[in-house]
Design a protein around this motif. Structure first.
Motif, PDB file in Angstrom:
ATOM      1  N   ILE A  51      38.207  54.459  31.609  1.00 58.00           N
ATOM      2  CA  ILE A  51      38.076  55.339  32.782  1.00 58.00           C
ATOM      3  C   ILE A  51      38.772  54.737  34.001  1.00 58.00           C
ATOM      4  N   LEU A  52      38.515  53.452  34.249  1.00 61.77           N
ATOM      5  CA  LEU A  52      39.123  52.802  35.421  1.00 61.77           C
ATOM      6  C   LEU A  52      40.641  52.714  35.289  1.00 61.77           C
ATOM      7  N   ASN A  53      41.135  52.404  34.073  1.00 62.55           N
ATOM      8  CA  ASN A  53      42.583  52.325  33.868  1.00 62.55           C
ATOM      9  C   ASN A  53      43.263  53.672  34.108  1.00 62.55           C
ATOM     10  N   VAL A  54      42.655  54.755  33.645  1.00 54.37           N
ATOM     11  CA  VAL A  54      43.223  56.086  33.852  1.00 54.37           C
ATOM     12  C   VAL A  54      43.318  56.405  35.346  1.00 54.37           C
ATOM     13  N   LEU A  55      42.331  55.931  36.109  1.00 51.74           N
ATOM     14  CA  LEU A  55      42.325  56.186  37.551  1.00 51.74           C
ATOM     15  C   LEU A  55      43.296  55.277  38.314  1.00 51.74           C
ATOM     16  N   PHE A  56      43.403  54.013  37.875  1.00 57.41           N
ATOM     17  CA  PHE A  56      44.148  53.019  38.651  1.00 57.41           C
ATOM     18  C   PHE A  56      45.625  52.888  38.278  1.00 57.41           C
ATOM     19  N   ILE A  57      45.961  53.047  37.001  1.00 52.60           N
ATOM     20  CA  ILE A  57      47.336  52.784  36.564  1.00 52.60           C
ATOM     21  C   ILE A  57      48.381  53.651  37.251  1.00 52.60           C
ATOM     22  N   PRO A  58      48.188  54.980  37.365  1.00 52.19           N
ATOM     23  CA  PRO A  58      49.235  55.803  37.986  1.00 52.19           C
ATOM     24  C   PRO A  58      49.604  55.351  39.403  1.00 52.19           C
ATOM     25  N   LYS A  59      48.634  54.815  40.141  1.00 57.14           N
ATOM     26  CA  LYS A  59      48.893  54.418  41.528  1.00 57.14           C
ATOM     27  C   LYS A  59      49.249  52.935  41.673  1.00 57.14           C
ATOM     28  N   TYR A  60      48.582  52.077  40.876  1.00 57.19           N
ATOM     29  CA  TYR A  60      48.739  50.631  41.089  1.00 57.19           C
ATOM     30  C   TYR A  60      49.424  49.892  39.944  1.00 57.19           C
ATOM     31  N   GLY A  61      49.755  50.574  38.856  1.00 61.08           N
ATOM     32  CA  GLY A  61      50.504  49.964  37.770  1.00 61.08           C
ATOM     33  C   GLY A  61      49.810  48.789  37.117  1.00 61.08           C
ATOM     34  N   ALA A  62      50.581  47.724  36.858  1.00 63.89           N
ATOM     35  CA  ALA A  62      50.076  46.551  36.140  1.00 63.89           C
ATOM     36  C   ALA A  62      48.950  45.852  36.891  1.00 63.89           C
ATOM     37  N   GLY A  82      46.768  47.160  39.014  1.00 68.09           N
ATOM     38  CA  GLY A  82      45.554  47.963  38.916  1.00 68.09           C
ATOM     39  C   GLY A  82      44.900  47.819  37.561  1.00 68.09           C
ATOM     40  N   SER A  83      45.699  47.759  36.504  1.00 69.14           N
ATOM     41  CA  SER A  83      45.175  47.607  35.155  1.00 69.14           C
ATOM     42  C   SER A  83      44.475  46.261  34.991  1.00 69.14           C
ATOM     43  N   ALA A  84      45.029  45.215  35.598  1.00 66.94           N
ATOM     44  CA  ALA A  84      44.418  43.880  35.522  1.00 66.94           C
ATOM     45  C   ALA A  84      43.045  43.869  36.188  1.00 66.94           C
ATOM     46  N   LEU A  85      42.927  44.534  37.325  1.00 63.70           N
ATOM     47  CA  LEU A  85      41.649  44.608  38.035  1.00 63.70           C
ATOM     48  C   LEU A  85      40.613  45.358  37.199  1.00 63.70           C
ATOM     49  N   CYS A  86      41.036  46.449  36.564  1.00 63.44           N
ATOM     50  CA  CYS A  86      40.132  47.220  35.686  1.00 63.44           C
ATOM     51  C   CYS A  86      39.632  46.362  34.531  1.00 63.44           C
ATOM     52  N   SER A  87      40.525  45.573  33.953  1.00 69.68           N
ATOM     53  CA  SER A  87      40.154  44.717  32.827  1.00 69.68           C
ATOM     54  C   SER A  87      39.120  43.678  33.244  1.00 69.68           C
ATOM     55  N   THR A  88      39.299  43.105  34.416  1.00 73.04           N
ATOM     56  CA  THR A  88      38.349  42.098  34.898  1.00 73.04           C
ATOM     57  C   THR A  88      36.960  42.701  35.087  1.00 73.04           C
ATOM     58  N   ILE A  89      36.897  43.918  35.621  1.00 74.92           N
ATOM     59  CA  ILE A  89      35.598  44.580  35.803  1.00 74.92           C
ATOM     60  C   ILE A  89      34.927  44.814  34.447  1.00 74.92           C
ATOM     61  N   TYR A 145      47.068  47.946  27.607  1.00 71.65           N
ATOM     62  CA  TYR A 145      48.429  48.031  27.073  1.00 71.65           C
ATOM     63  C   TYR A 145      48.754  49.469  26.663  1.00 71.65           C
ATOM     64  N   ILE A 146      47.816  50.097  25.935  1.00 72.38           N
ATOM     65  CA  ILE A 146      48.033  51.469  25.461  1.00 72.38           C
ATOM     66  C   ILE A 146      48.218  52.421  26.639  1.00 72.38           C
ATOM     67  N   LEU A 147      47.340  52.301  27.652  1.00 70.08           N
ATOM     68  CA  LEU A 147      47.386  53.219  28.784  1.00 70.08           C
ATOM     69  C   LEU A 147      48.577  52.946  29.695  1.00 70.08           C
ATOM     70  N   LEU A 148      48.968  51.680  29.829  1.00 66.29           N
ATOM     71  CA  LEU A 148      50.195  51.371  30.587  1.00 66.29           C
ATOM     72  C   LEU A 148      51.417  51.952  29.889  1.00 66.29           C
ATOM     73  N   ASP A 149      51.418  51.866  28.553  1.00 62.40           N
ATOM     74  CA  ASP A 149      52.533  52.418  27.776  1.00 62.40           C
ATOM     75  C   ASP A 149      52.635  53.933  27.974  1.00 62.40           C
ATOM     76  N   LYS A 150      51.477  54.607  28.099  1.00 61.60           N
ATOM     77  CA  LYS A 150      51.464  56.062  28.227  1.00 61.60           C
ATOM     78  C   LYS A 150      51.614  56.527  29.676  1.00 61.60           C
ATOM     79  N   LEU A 151      50.981  55.828  30.614  1.00 57.47           N
ATOM     80  CA  LEU A 151      50.893  56.308  31.993  1.00 57.47           C
ATOM     81  C   LEU A 151      51.867  55.636  32.956  1.00 57.47           C
ATOM     82  N   SER A 152      52.548  54.586  32.483  1.00 60.75           N
ATOM     83  CA  SER A 152      53.469  53.874  33.365  1.00 60.75           C
ATOM     84  C   SER A 152      54.786  53.629  32.633  1.00 60.75           C
ATOM     85  N   SER A 153      55.511  52.588  33.047  1.00 63.86           N
ATOM     86  CA  SER A 153      56.844  52.325  32.494  1.00 63.86           C
ATOM     87  C   SER A 153      56.854  51.068  31.641  1.00 63.86           C
ATOM     88  N   SER A 154      57.945  50.888  30.865  1.00 60.91           N
ATOM     89  CA  SER A 154      58.107  49.667  30.067  1.00 60.91           C
ATOM     90  C   SER A 154      58.181  48.444  30.967  1.00 60.91           C
TER      91      SER A 154
END
Length: 432
Positions: free
Chosen positions: A366-377, A379-386, A230-239
């Motif tokens: 680490i994974l969220n920082v790498l995935f969010i800019p390209k894959y958004g929500a 990508g973040s879900a996949l990082c969380s599962t890992i 949530y924090i990284l999506l708020d910073k690296l992506s959109s509302s």
């Protein structure tokens, strides 16, 4: 075991009610406020929810432990709680205001920030004092503490968001009503008002804080694992992306109510158990049952995910389907942690969780920082599962070492595992 089953049924019914009220509130905010508005609400909620973990100082858990073991009398514990609560409320409000103003994209709106901060003192008061009921194994009262606030929040959301169309502000005001009502009810109905005095017992306060701070730190690491996305999506992506993620992720939170039904009772009974190892074997049995229940529920959710998401939240949230599906495997594996952590916490060993959760948190960030800019929500879900998968498996290893039960003994299914289910069915049949 019969009293355990009775508590299990009561907590199960309570959690079903909580899920229902939470789902209805979530549906209303989705359909009347939309993805971007829900993203704003989720972004504003991040820091209060995280900081209340720190601000709570693990007092509920240490209260349950000290009262369950009979180490300190109830009236002295209550007095210590109110004194700790006053100080931590002031500190929490100040620091949280700073975090929201400077680190959240929605921090520019000071009215929204203040509305998001307002539930903190009431939520902390309820959280602190609910440990009294767990320590006394008063599951019936503990259930009321849990389901009444969501009911009030739902009613206020209907009035403010649907009737008066107050949008984000209405949803935030509704979030204040539930904790406020419960705090006032506790204050006047359960003799907590008598606990407000200046007779400071430093020994009890020090004992509660020394154990509570370990609980608080472990809870902070756990919640950072849940909220880092949530924090990284708020910073690296959109509302918008955060809103999409929040609704897909919210469904998985309801899945976790299945092991939470068990873990509430596990924690209360572990705190007062006289035979720790025997109780840990019962917890392992509950874990195996939880795996089956969560697995079946996850499969149904996966097959019906698009229908459920669009049916509840509307076409605007169709992208939340991918978020939900990506999160489900991690949710299943993290069930290990959800059930078994409460056993160790009830034994006064919350520090074990840190060994599994800190590496998991690092992986998540680490994974969220790498995935969010390209894959958004998604990508973040996949990082969380890992990260959830890593946390669940590593915690199983540490739990096995701590309670001295081999992993094979913990995960191996037995015919007797299903006896509690049959007992519940028979109990219901006799009652009817």
């Amino acid at each position: 075991m019969n009293s355990f089953l009775g508590d299990l049924i009561r907590v199960l019914l309570s959690n079903i009610i909580i899920i229902l009220f939470g789902l209805l509130t979530s549906i209303i905010t989705a359909r009347w406020i939309g993805p971007e508005g829900n993203g704003v609400i989720a972004g504003l909620a991040i820091y209060p929810s995280l900081f209340m973990t720190i601000g709570s100082l693990g007092i509920r858990q240490s209260t349950t432990y000290f009262l369950g073991k009979g180490i300190y009398p109830e009236d002295k514990i209550k007095t210590a709680i109110t004194q700790i609560w006053f100080v931590t409320t002031v500190i929490s409000m100040i620091i949280c205001y700073f975090l929201m103003t400077y680190f959240s994209k929605s921090g520019f709106n000071h009215i929204w920030v203040l509305l998001s901060l307002a539930p903190i003192p009431f939520t902390l008061f309820v959280t602190y004092n609910s440990g009294i009921f767990l320590g006394k194994n008063d599951i019936k009262t503990f259930n009321k503490v849990n389901w009444i606030p969501p009911l009030i929040i739902l009613a206020l959301t209907l009035i403010l968001v649907v009737v008066f169309k107050a949008d984000v502000s209405g949803a935030l005001i509704a979030g204040i009503g539930g904790p406020l009502f419960m705090a006032l009810l506790m204050l006047f109905k359960n003799d907590f008002l008598k606990s407000f005095n200046l007779n400071v017992d430093l020994k009890i306060i020090k004992s509660m804080l020394s154990l509570g701070l370990v609980y608080a730190f472990s809870l902070l690491i756990i919640n950072l694992n849940y909220k880092a996305d949530y924090i990284l999506l708020d910073k690296l992506s959109s509302s918008y992306e955060l809103g999409i993620y929040s609704k897909g992720s919210a469904i998985t939170q309801y899945l976790w109510q299945i092991p939470m039904v068990l873990s509430t009772i596990v924690f209360a009974r572990s705190a007062s158990s006289k035979n720790d190892k025997e109780f840990s074997y019962k917890v392992a049995q509950l874990l195996r049952l939880s795996f089956i229940l969560i697995g079946i529920a996850s499969l149904i959710l996966f097959l019906l995910s698009k229908f459920i998401i669009v049916g509840m939240y509307g076409k605007e949230f169709e992208s939340s389907t991918v978020v939900l599906n990506y999160l489900l495997p991690g949710v299943i594996i993290l069930t290990i942690f959800k059930v078994m952590n409460m056993d160790l916490a009830g034994k006064g060993k919350p520090y074990v969780v840190i060994k599994a959760m800190i590496p998991s948190l690092i992986i998540n960030v680490i994974l969220n920082v790498l995935f969010i800019p390209k894959y958004g929500a998604a990508g973040s879900a996949l990082c969380s599962t890992i990260s959830y998968g890593f946390a669940g498996i590593s915690f199983l290893y540490y739990y096995s070492k701590e309670v001295d039960i081999p992993i094979s003994e913990i995960v191996k299914f037995r015919k007797t595992d299903f006896n509690p289910i049959f007992n519940v069915i028979n109990k219901i049949k006799k009652g009817s």
